[in-house]
Design a protein around this motif. Structure first.
Motif, mmCIF file in Angstrom:
data_model
loop_
_atom_site.group_PDB
_atom_site.id
_atom_site.type_symbol
_atom_site.label_atom_id
_atom_site.label_comp_id
_atom_site.label_asym_id
_atom_site.label_seq_id
_atom_site.Cartn_x
_atom_site.Cartn_y
_atom_site.Cartn_z
ATOM 1 N N VAL A 45 9.856 -1.033 20.420
ATOM 2 C CA VAL A 45 8.576 -0.429 20.169
ATOM 3 C C VAL A 45 8.614 1.042 20.948
ATOM 4 O O VAL A 45 8.112 2.171 20.444
ATOM 5 N N LYS A 46 9.236 1.060 21.925
ATOM 6 C CA LYS A 46 9.377 2.491 22.598
ATOM 7 C C LYS A 46 10.299 3.625 22.065
ATOM 8 O O LYS A 46 9.733 4.661 21.950
ATOM 9 N N ALA A 47 11.256 3.134 21.305
ATOM 10 C CA ALA A 47 11.985 3.758 20.396
ATOM 11 C C ALA A 47 11.250 4.393 19.446
ATOM 12 O O ALA A 47 11.211 5.647 18.980
ATOM 13 N N PHE A 48 10.605 3.579 18.691
ATOM 14 C CA PHE A 48 9.525 3.788 17.630
ATOM 15 C C PHE A 48 8.576 4.937 17.830
ATOM 16 O O PHE A 48 8.262 5.776 17.363
ATOM 17 N N LEU A 49 7.601 4.724 19.107
ATOM 18 C CA LEU A 49 6.615 5.266 19.320
ATOM 19 C C LEU A 49 7.171 6.729 20.047
ATOM 20 O O LEU A 49 6.379 7.626 19.822
ATOM 21 N N ASP A 50 8.372 6.893 20.607
ATOM 22 C CA ASP A 50 8.738 8.256 21.148
ATOM 23 C C ASP A 50 9.537 8.987 20.248
ATOM 24 O O ASP A 50 9.783 10.188 20.487
ATOM 25 N N THR A 51 9.673 8.636 18.869
ATOM 26 C CA THR A 51 10.700 9.426 18.047
ATOM 27 C C THR A 51 9.894 10.208 17.174
ATOM 28 O O THR A 51 8.883 9.400 16.404
ATOM 29 N N GLU A 52 9.943 11.395 16.937
ATOM 30 C CA GLU A 52 9.214 12.221 15.768
ATOM 31 C C GLU A 52 10.067 12.241 14.414
ATOM 32 O O GLU A 52 11.439 12.083 14.437
ATOM 33 N N PHE A 53 9.566 12.318 13.350
ATOM 34 C CA PHE A 53 9.984 12.590 12.043
ATOM 35 C C PHE A 53 10.622 13.877 12.005
ATOM 36 O O PHE A 53 10.120 14.971 12.701
ATOM 37 N N GLU A 54 11.819 13.914 11.306
ATOM 38 C CA GLU A 54 12.362 15.357 11.158
ATOM 39 C C GLU A 54 11.873 15.880 9.813
ATOM 40 O O GLU A 54 12.398 15.727 8.745
ATOM 41 N N ALA A 55 10.809 16.425 9.975
ATOM 42 C CA ALA A 55 9.813 17.058 8.912
ATOM 43 C C ALA A 55 10.833 18.231 8.286
ATOM 44 O O ALA A 55 11.609 18.808 8.760
ATOM 45 N N GLY A 56 10.522 18.352 7.036
ATOM 46 C CA GLY A 56 11.033 19.686 6.270
ATOM 47 C C GLY A 56 12.488 19.059 5.637
ATOM 48 O O GLY A 56 13.213 18.197 6.221
ATOM 49 N N TYR A 65 1.096 -1.192 0.017
ATOM 50 C CA TYR A 65 -0.023 0.083 -0.014
ATOM 51 C C TYR A 65 0.931 1.203 -0.048
ATOM 52 O O TYR A 65 1.819 1.390 0.778
ATOM 53 N N LYS A 66 0.665 2.295 -0.929
ATOM 54 C CA LYS A 66 1.644 3.311 -1.013
ATOM 55 C C LYS A 66 1.408 4.116 0.180
ATOM 56 O O LYS A 66 2.442 5.091 0.419
ATOM 57 N N GLU A 67 0.285 4.129 0.891
ATOM 58 C CA GLU A 67 0.019 5.154 2.053
ATOM 59 C C GLU A 67 0.983 4.534 3.339
ATOM 60 O O GLU A 67 1.326 5.200 4.525
ATOM 61 N N VAL A 68 1.355 3.216 3.057
ATOM 62 C CA VAL A 68 2.229 2.657 4.441
ATOM 63 C C VAL A 68 3.793 2.665 4.231
ATOM 64 O O VAL A 68 4.300 2.500 3.071
ATOM 65 N N ARG A 69 4.583 3.093 5.208
ATOM 66 C CA ARG A 69 5.978 2.777 5.148
ATOM 67 C C ARG A 69 6.214 1.903 6.606
ATOM 68 O O ARG A 69 6.386 2.630 7.676
ATOM 69 N N ALA A 70 6.403 0.725 6.224
ATOM 70 C CA ALA A 70 6.629 -0.272 7.287
ATOM 71 C C ALA A 70 8.127 -0.776 7.187
ATOM 72 O O ALA A 70 8.586 -0.827 6.346
ATOM 73 N N ALA A 71 8.440 -0.658 8.580
ATOM 74 C CA ALA A 71 9.968 -0.932 8.741
ATOM 75 C C ALA A 71 9.983 -2.074 9.578
ATOM 76 O O ALA A 71 9.657 -2.063 10.606
ATOM 77 N N VAL A 72 11.015 -3.054 9.193
ATOM 78 C CA VAL A 72 11.558 -4.306 10.261
ATOM 79 C C VAL A 72 12.583 -3.686 10.955
ATOM 80 O O VAL A 72 13.706 -3.326 10.292
ATOM 81 N N CYS A 73 12.446 -3.782 12.350
ATOM 82 C CA CYS A 73 13.389 -3.104 13.027
ATOM 83 C C CYS A 73 13.549 -4.131 14.064
ATOM 84 O O CYS A 73 12.553 -4.511 14.910
ATOM 85 N N HIS A 74 14.831 -4.481 14.577
ATOM 86 C CA HIS A 74 14.999 -5.154 15.933
ATOM 87 C C HIS A 74 15.822 -4.847 16.607
ATOM 88 O O HIS A 74 16.549 -5.671 17.545
ATOM 89 N N ALA A 77 14.943 1.620 14.921
ATOM 90 C CA ALA A 77 13.645 2.010 15.046
ATOM 91 C C ALA A 77 13.632 3.558 15.310
ATOM 92 O O ALA A 77 12.514 4.226 14.716
ATOM 93 N N ARG A 78 14.443 4.247 15.812
ATOM 94 C CA ARG A 78 14.656 5.588 15.849
ATOM 95 C C ARG A 78 14.857 6.403 14.703
ATOM 96 O O ARG A 78 14.192 7.227 14.192
ATOM 97 N N LEU A 79 15.884 5.418 13.895
ATOM 98 C CA LEU A 79 16.342 6.192 12.606
ATOM 99 C C LEU A 79 15.076 6.129 11.406
ATOM 100 O O LEU A 79 14.914 6.925 10.563
ATOM 101 N N THR A 80 14.225 4.845 11.647
ATOM 102 C CA THR A 80 13.274 4.870 10.425
ATOM 103 C C THR A 80 12.021 5.697 10.825
ATOM 104 O O THR A 80 11.470 6.258 10.065
#
Ligand code: RB5
Length: 146
Positions: free
Chosen positions: A120-131, A78-87, A92-95
């Motif tokens: 999971v915590k790293a993924f949920l706590d990190t914001e996209f660096e927009a712009g 799905y083009k709306e999805v950006r799914a990343a496998v992270c272990h 998780a932070r970088l994606t």
């Protein structure tokens, strides 16, 4: 307002799905199944979460299968999805920062529970660096796909 997050898995990820919901009980989890350890097909559950994201009903999700890979492949159709496998915490932070990933995929047969929960915590706590460059690259991803 409590953030709503979609979560889905096949039978390989069913047990870890329950642990994630328990560990992060402050979030509102929209659980799209599966609901038992009985064998199911990961695309069916990846597609359920992808549909929620594609429709705009959900912004963020977590998807779990044995390796994390099969379910990520179904989501990324799905083009709306950006799914990343992270272990690990770093990917998780970088994606989140670089790719604005909106689904974290985990392989329950690959990582232990503590590493999975930290990821999971790293993924949920990190914001996209927009712009800037990250946004330009993510926008290019949106130009391709079904
Ligand atoms: C199910 O046995 C397994 O194939 C699945 O969970 C996943 O690892 C596929 O990518």
């Amino acid at each position: 307002m409590t953030k709503r997050i979609g979560i889905t898995s096949d039978h390989g990820g069913f047990a870890l799905k329950a642990k994630i919901k328990d560990a992060f009980a402050a979030y509102e989890w929209v659980d799209l199944g599966t609901d038992s350890a009985e064998s199911v097909d990961y695309p069916d559950f990846g597609y359920k979460l992808a549909e929620e994201i594609a429709s705009g009903a959900l912004e963020t999700g977590i998807a779990i299968c044995g390796s994390g890979i099969g379910i990520s492949m179904s989501l990324n159709r799905y083009k709306e999805v950006r799914a990343a496998v992270c272990h690990d915490v770093t990917t998780a932070r970088l994606t989140r920062i670089d790719n604005n990933a909106n689904v974290l995929c985990l392989g329950a047969r690959v990582v232990g529970d503590v590493v999975a929960l930290d990821t999971v915590k790293a993924f949920l706590d990190t914001e996209f660096e927009a712009g800037g460059r990250h946004e330009r690259r993510v926008n290019k991803l949106a130009e391709k796909g079904q």
